[in-house]
Every structure is written in C-alpha cells, then in structure tokens.
Design an enzyme around this catalytic site. Structure first.
Site, PDB file in Angstrom:
ATOM      1  N   ASP A  14     -22.121  29.470  -6.889  1.00 53.81           N
ATOM      2  CA  ASP A  14     -21.876  30.220  -5.663  1.00 53.81           C
ATOM      3  C   ASP A  14     -22.050  29.251  -4.490  1.00 53.81           C
ATOM      4  OD1 ASP A  14     -21.236  32.177  -3.868  1.00 53.81           O
ATOM      5  OD2 ASP A  14     -22.613  33.667  -4.647  1.00 53.81           O
TER       6      ASP A  14
HETATM    7  C1  NOJ Z   1     -20.771  33.677  -1.415  1.00 50.70           C
HETATM    8  C2  NOJ Z   1     -20.652  34.949  -2.190  1.00 50.70           C
HETATM    9  O1  NOJ Z   1     -21.879  35.257  -2.818  1.00 50.70           O
HETATM   10  C3  NOJ Z   1     -19.565  34.920  -3.248  1.00 50.70           C
HETATM   11  O2  NOJ Z   1     -19.426  36.195  -3.788  1.00 50.70           O
HETATM   12  C4  NOJ Z   1     -18.276  34.431  -2.653  1.00 50.70           C
HETATM   13  O3  NOJ Z   1     -17.273  34.439  -3.626  1.00 50.70           O
HETATM   14  C5  NOJ Z   1     -18.485  33.045  -2.084  1.00 50.70           C
HETATM   15  N1  NOJ Z   1     -19.489  33.101  -1.042  1.00 50.70           N
HETATM   16  C6  NOJ Z   1     -17.202  32.456  -1.525  1.00 50.70           C
HETATM   17  O4  NOJ Z   1     -16.805  33.122  -0.394  1.00 50.70           O
END
Ligand code: NOJ
Length: 750
Positions: free
Chosen positions: A296
């Site tokens: 993430d």
């Molecule tokens: C953080 C988020 O937790 C995740 O769900 C997302 O896909 C990414 N950022 C990218 O935007």
C-alpha cells in the site's frame, strides 16, 4: 462516421455483460502460461539489476484531480520512465496522456518494457456507481458484476490497465471510514461480491478489450483496526483471520485476480507488508496465487514507524523477502534493493522472482503485444458516460437502496401530490452522492435527489426545496424556511446524512450520529406532523434510533453515484420496488459497536431480564436493524422448509428447500437467506453464519421453491488444531428474510 473501435467496444461490452453468470476462475488467457514464462525469462535475462529493481517500483503520477495519498509527483518521474526504471505508475489517466507516457517507456527507454498503469477504480470511473457498501446491499452478484464491467470499460478506454479494487475487507466497526469501500460484515456475502467484482473487471481474458486487472485489498484484516481508527493495530486470532477476514480474498484469488495489495496494519505484531505467513505461505503456497503483491502507499517505509525496521533498507529487505513484489511510493526498493543484493543480504533470485511476477502480468494484459491498448481518445470519448452505462448505473443504484421502515405504507408516494417538500443538506448536493473514491466522477453529472424528484412528479405537482442546515455545522438559520415549506407541503422528503469526505480512507468517526444540526432539523420537521420520508446518504451505518422511533418512512440510500436522484425517485414513487438488504448491522448507538450477527454465544448469553449475562444495562441486545434486513412494498411468506435428509455423513451434501410466496399486491424481489449453526463443536461456533442466499423475483400471488445445497465445505470449520473439517453432531439450518427472522430444521451429521 462512427469510429470503428466504438463498434468493437460496444460488442465487447455487450458480450461480456451477457456472460455475467459464470462463477469459474479465469481460464481463457490468450497466451499459455508456458509461453509467457519463456518470454518473461528471456526479458529477465537481458535486464541489469537496476532495471530489474525498476520494474518493482511504482509511483503516483499525480495527474488526476486528486491524489490518493500523502505525496506529490516526483520531479524526475519522466526521466525515470525514460531510463527504464519504473514498473508502474498510478494517478495518471486519459488516453492521450497514457499514450505519451507509454511511448517514452517503449520507444525511448533501454528496456522497452511497457508501463503498468493503475488507478483506484472503486465504484465506476466517469459513470459513478453506488459505493461498494451500497452495491453489496443489492445482494445481487450479477448486478455487481455488470457494474464492475462498466467501470472496467470506461477505465480501460481511458488508458487504465489495473484497478486497486475490489476492497474486500470485512468491517464490523462502522466508525472505520473504509467500511464504505467494502461489502460489510459477512465473509460469505463478501466473498460473493469479491468474486463478482474480480470477474467483472477482468472477464475471462485479461487481454481482451475493456478489461482491467483486479487487485483485491487490503491483505489482510485491515478492517479489524482497533477502535475503528484507520491504519491502527489489528490483534486477532488465526481463527478469526481465517474464518472472518480471509474468505473474500480467497474468493477473489479463485476468481483469477491478477494482483493483491497488502495492508497497512499489523496483525499480532507483524505488519502485513512484511508478513511472510500471509504473503507467501497462505497466499501463494496454500492458495496458489500466481500474480504479484503491491504494497500500500508507503507501507514499506512505514515498517520503520511500526518499529520492525531500523532503516529504509531494512524495510525493503523485510518486505521483498516476505513476498511484497512492488513498492508503491516508498521508494525503498529503488533506493536499496540493488545494494542489498550486491551486499549479499538479499539473493538476486528473490528479485528475479518478483520481477517475473510483474512481467507475467504485463504479458497477460497483452501489453507486450500492444502497449498502447485502448489509448484512443475517440473511443475514450465515446465510452465515458455512455447512455448504456448510465442505464446500468441507474439499475444498480435502485437495487442498492434499502427500505428500513415504511409505517402504514407511506411509501410509495403518489406522483401527483399538490406540493412536495424536498428538504435537507443532501437534497440538492451533487457532490456527496459520488461518495469517496469516485475516480473521475463529476458532480455536475450527478442527478441529485431534488433533480430526480422534480423529474418524476406529475406536471401538476409543485416541488419546493429548502436546505435547512449544512451537513456538519451547528447553525439553525435555515430551519425557519424549511419548516415553513414543510408545513405547507403534502409530504416531506428529508435528505440527511454525511458528507462525501466523512467516510473513506483516513475518515473515521467516533460518533455514528447525524452530524451537525441535522438531528435537530429532523425532529423539528417531524414535529410539523406532515408525513416525512427520511432519505439517508451516508458511507457507514448511522445510529438513527430516534428516527426509527418517530419517522414513518426511512430509506437507506448510502451514496448512489451519478444516478442518485433517478434511482431514489424510482423507489420513492414505486416505479421500482425496493429489494436491498443490509450487508451490515445498524447499531443503536456507537457504544454497541462492534455489533454483528455472526457473534459467539458466550457462556452467559445476553438476557436483559437476567443479571450476570452478557448485556448492557442501558441498551437492548439487538442492533437497531439486523444484518440482511430490508423491506419491500410487498410481503413474502415462507413455508414448507425441509431438508432432503435429516441425517448425513461428514462427506455428504444436503438440499434445503423452502417455498416463498409473494403475499402482497405488487411484484417484488425477495432475498432468501440461508444460515447454519453448529450446535456443539470442539471449538465455539458463531450463533449463525450465512451460507447461501438467492434473490428471486415474484409476481403477486406467485410462489417458488428455493433450493440450496449445503456442502461439507459449508459445515466445516477450523478445529482446535486448525484442521478444516466437518465434525459430527447436530446443525441448526435456518432460512428466512433476514438474520433475525428465520425458521429452522435440525440436521444431524454422523
Ligand atoms: C492508499 C489506500 O489504502 C489504497 O487503498 C489505495 O489503493 C492506495 N492508497 C492508492 O491510492
């Protein structure tokens, strides 16, 4: 003349929509696994170590309207693409832009390897669909498949290859803002939705037109955050992990998901990003997942804050060896992996394997054959907000609405009332209905509730509007006008709830009450004595106990996207008979959280009449509205529940049949729900667990037999030694319209 590509995509969408029924995994990839592996190995052989590491680096492009994390576009991003040391970018969309970036990657870089372009396509792209929690309320996997299909079509037409979706985290705590992105509290329903979305995004062949690759997230148990606070610690047992949080991921993997995203949280001391048991032992060895894992946003770097890595290099080492293949935005891999290999700390074979996984996916998407796939601005223009997509979005939105209360059949309203008052801060709001994570959804393309009502009523009906108050401030200046309008009106439609940014990532609340002065407005409007229909727009269950006791009609609308007003009008005036059911329990107050239907019995089951039992002094035991609940404008009667055998062996299946009749005067759809309970087992079991559901249309007076098959897999659980097996004994088999209203039979397993 119509663009030839337009015809192609029309056909592609139509045929892929038609094939929604299949439950099977992805099978039809154009290139065989063996030939892809050969091609991947030959590319790998000519890459330098730095170029290999580059394939594992992913950065946010920051070209979209909004960033989806804390950071800005790297100033050297284009140079890095040109140098062939970026594997993937996200937050960059538009056929033209993607074509330009891809051109740099495949014509100017030494590796000539196409970029993989990702985006959070969570509920639609330009045509915004209901938020996932709302779509789950449809209990209609085919409809959810179609929604994902449209999202994929539009996103692919805009140059996107890969969505960071579906979000399949089970959530039992509505304070957690990201409950809006998932399918609620139940692993079985969650698994059905996960599978439908993966198949909808990917179809049977990732290289076919208008597909995007799925990325079930956040692996794993992110929804178990303590206190419902985002990014927070998760401390659960392996049993809870496997029985509650993992099933939707397993379903997504079985449906062929090409990638997975690991989660920010730790579980019992090990952050997911560095959790080898999760990312390698369970995901790959047990489940046979062949795709790659992306971190993430910044979660590799965050291993330092978690306190398991002393340096960013350490964080890189821990992550890559655990099984995180691609680094989203930490820049840890790019900065440190090559040195770690040179120092002998990380074997090059580990890097090679991660790169292979990334390249395999690029092959499966057809990027090596056509790196510019679907980057055609004409097709993009024709596809975005296509009328067919809007029609599908309207249908999905109506199916996502849950009718919670309808005293004296106040709903549906007549379309020819002389004066209809539409009141509330969300009534004419065109931004909030998009919900969080709305990709390219545009407020000016949203049909507001007020628009939808105005469009639907008879020509003789006047529609008055008053905002009343804002969503989250304490002012009451607008009350007078709103109450004046309500008093003159024949009925009031009152739209209350949360603003768009009050749920989603980093948007947790410690209260589930209506924010600001909305509760006061609600009470004042109800006091006028006029018939009031409360329409809720919200990203989480709200504690609406007062409303449940005083407002005659309550419609849970969540966030319904572009077609919000039309869908709500369809339900409010009865052009569509509501069929949504809650995918999550609605608590009476925040103090009751977590409250979920599939809880354990405890040694002292709650009994409000008896002291020393598991209860609160100041609350009933039950939630305000139970899991699976939702009303219709007709009624359904259940009878003749029977099992095909009263006794079976541990390897047998059994049929459960029930007769369901539409006992009312309108055609409608019922969601028939099957639950089981293992009455006595070697470990404690939930008081009930959903193991099947069927959504069936019935005309007035019509009845149908609904048949479920309970297999050993449904009866099995993890025993004391964590073996998944069926234990002999009795099971209570329950069928009904929701979790708090069931009929039962006893099944004996010998
Ligand atoms: C953080 C988020 O937790 C995740 O769900 C997302 O896909 C990414 N950022 C990218 O935007």
């Amino acid at each position: 003349m119509r663009h030839p590509g337009f015809l192609l995509c029309g056909v592609a969408l139509a045929s892929s929509l038609a094939s929604s029924g299949g439950q099977s995994a992805v099978t039809g990839d154009m290139q065989s696994e063996a030939s892809i592996n050969r091609s991947v190995d030959s590319i790998l052989a000519r890459l330098t170590l730095e170029q290999k590491v580059g394939q594992l680096a992913q950065y946010s492009g920051g070209w979209t309207d909004s960033m989806t994390g804390p950071g800005q576009r790297r100033p050297d991003l284009i140079d890095r693409i040109r140098a062939g040391t970026v594997g993937s970018i996200f937050n960059a969309t538009g056929a033209q832009l993607i074509r330009q970036l891809q051109e740099i990657a495949v014509t100017q870089s030494p590796t000539k390897i196409p970029l993989l372009i990702g985006l959070d396509v969570i509920h639609g792209f330009r045509t915004t669909f209901p938020v996932p929690l709302a779509e789950a309320s449809s209990w209609d996997p085919d409809a959810v498949y179609r929604s994902a299909r449209v999202a994929a079509t539009e996103a692919a037409a805009s140059g996107i290859h890969w969505t960071f979706a579906p979000m399949v985290d089970i959530a039992r705590d509505p304070r957690w803002g990201r409950i809006v992105e998932g399918s609620g509290e139940d692993p079985y329903l969650g698994a059905a939705m996960a599978s439908a979305r993966v198949r909808g995004f990917q179809t049977a062949d990732l290289a076919s037109p208008f597909t995007i690759m799925a990325c079930p997230k956040h692996f794993a148990a992110y929804g178990g955050a303590e206190g419902g606070r985002d990014y927070n610690t998760v401390d659960i047992t392996e049993r809870t992990l496997r029985e509650v949080y993992l099933p939707p991921f397993k379903a997504a993997v079985d449906a062929g998901a090409g990638t997975t995203m690991c989660s920010f949280n730790e579980i019992g001391g090990i952050p997911s990003t560095a959790n080898r048991q999760l990312l390698t032992d369970i995901l790959r060895t047990e489940w046979g997942f062949r795709g790659f894992v992306v971190s993430d946003w910044g979660s590799i770097g965050e291993l330092q804050q978690h306190g398991i890595a002393g340096t960013l290099a350490d964080a890189a080492r821990l992550s890559i060896t655990a099984g995180t293949d691609m680094d989203m935005e930490s820049d840890a891999y790019w900065r440190h992996l090559a040195d770690l290999v040179k120092a002998g700390t990380v074997p090059e074979s580990v890097i090679d394997e991660a790169v292979r996984r990334v390249l395999r996916v690029k092959y499966r998407l057809g990027l090596f054959d056509n790196p510019y796939r679907w980057t055609d601005a004409d097709i993009e223009k024709a596809m975005l907000l296509h009328p067919d997509h809007l029609a599908i979005a309207r249908d999905m939105a109506r199916k996502s609405i849950v009718l919670l209360k309808n005293e004296n059949q106040l709903l549906p309203l007549r379309k020819d009332l002389p004066l209809l008052a539409v009141i509330g801060p969300l009534a004419a709001d065109n931004d909030s209905p998009l919900g969080p994570w709305a990709a390219h959804g545009r407020a000016d393309e949203v049909v507001t509730l007020l628009d939808g009502i105005t469009e639907a009523v008879a020509r003789t009906t006047r529609v008055g509007y008053a905002r009343g108050c804002s969503i989250d401030t304490s002012g009451t200046e607008g009350f007078a006008a709103a109450l004046g309008l309500a008093r003159r009106a024949d009925a009031v439609i009152l739209a209350l709830g949360e603003g768009r940014d009050m749920s989603g990532e980093a948007s947790c609340r410690s209260s589930l009450d209506l924010p600001g002065s909305q509760q006061a407005l609600l009470e004042a409007v109800v006091q006028t004595g006029k018939p009031v229909v409360l329409v809720l727009m919200n990203g989480r269950p709200l504690s609406i106990a007062w409303a449940a006791g005083h407002v005659p009609a309550i419609v849970e609308g969540w966030y319904l996207g572009t077609q919000t007003g039309n869908a709500l009008a369809d339900v409010i005036f009865g052009d569509y008979n509501p069929s949504g059911r809650l995918p999550v329990s609605v608590p009476r107050t925040v103090g009751q959280v977590p409250v979920y239907y599939n809880h354990k019995n405890t040694g002292r089951p709650g009994d409000t009449a008896n002291n020393y039992t598991s209860k609160y002094l100041d609350l009933p035991l039950t939630p305000l509205y139970p899991f699976g609940f939702g009303l219709s404008y007709t009624t359904f009667a259940y009878d003749d529940l029977r099992l095909s055998a009263a006794t079976i062996s541990t390897t047998d299946s059994v049929h459960v049949t029930v007769r369901v009749r539409n006992a009312g005067k309108r055609a409608g759809e019922e969601v028939v729900q099957l639950y089981i309970r293992d009455d006595v087992a070697s470990v404690t079991r939930p008081v009930m667990e959903l193991k099947g559901f069927r959504k069936i249309p019935l005309t007035p007076g019509q009845s149908r037999e609904v048949d479920f098959v309970i297999t050993p897999d449904h009866l099995a659980f993890y025993d004391q030694t964590m073996q998944y097996r069926v234990e002999p004994g009795t099971f209570t088999i329950m069928v009904g319209p929701h979790s708090a209203q069931v009929q039962s039979r006893i099944l004996t397993v010998r």
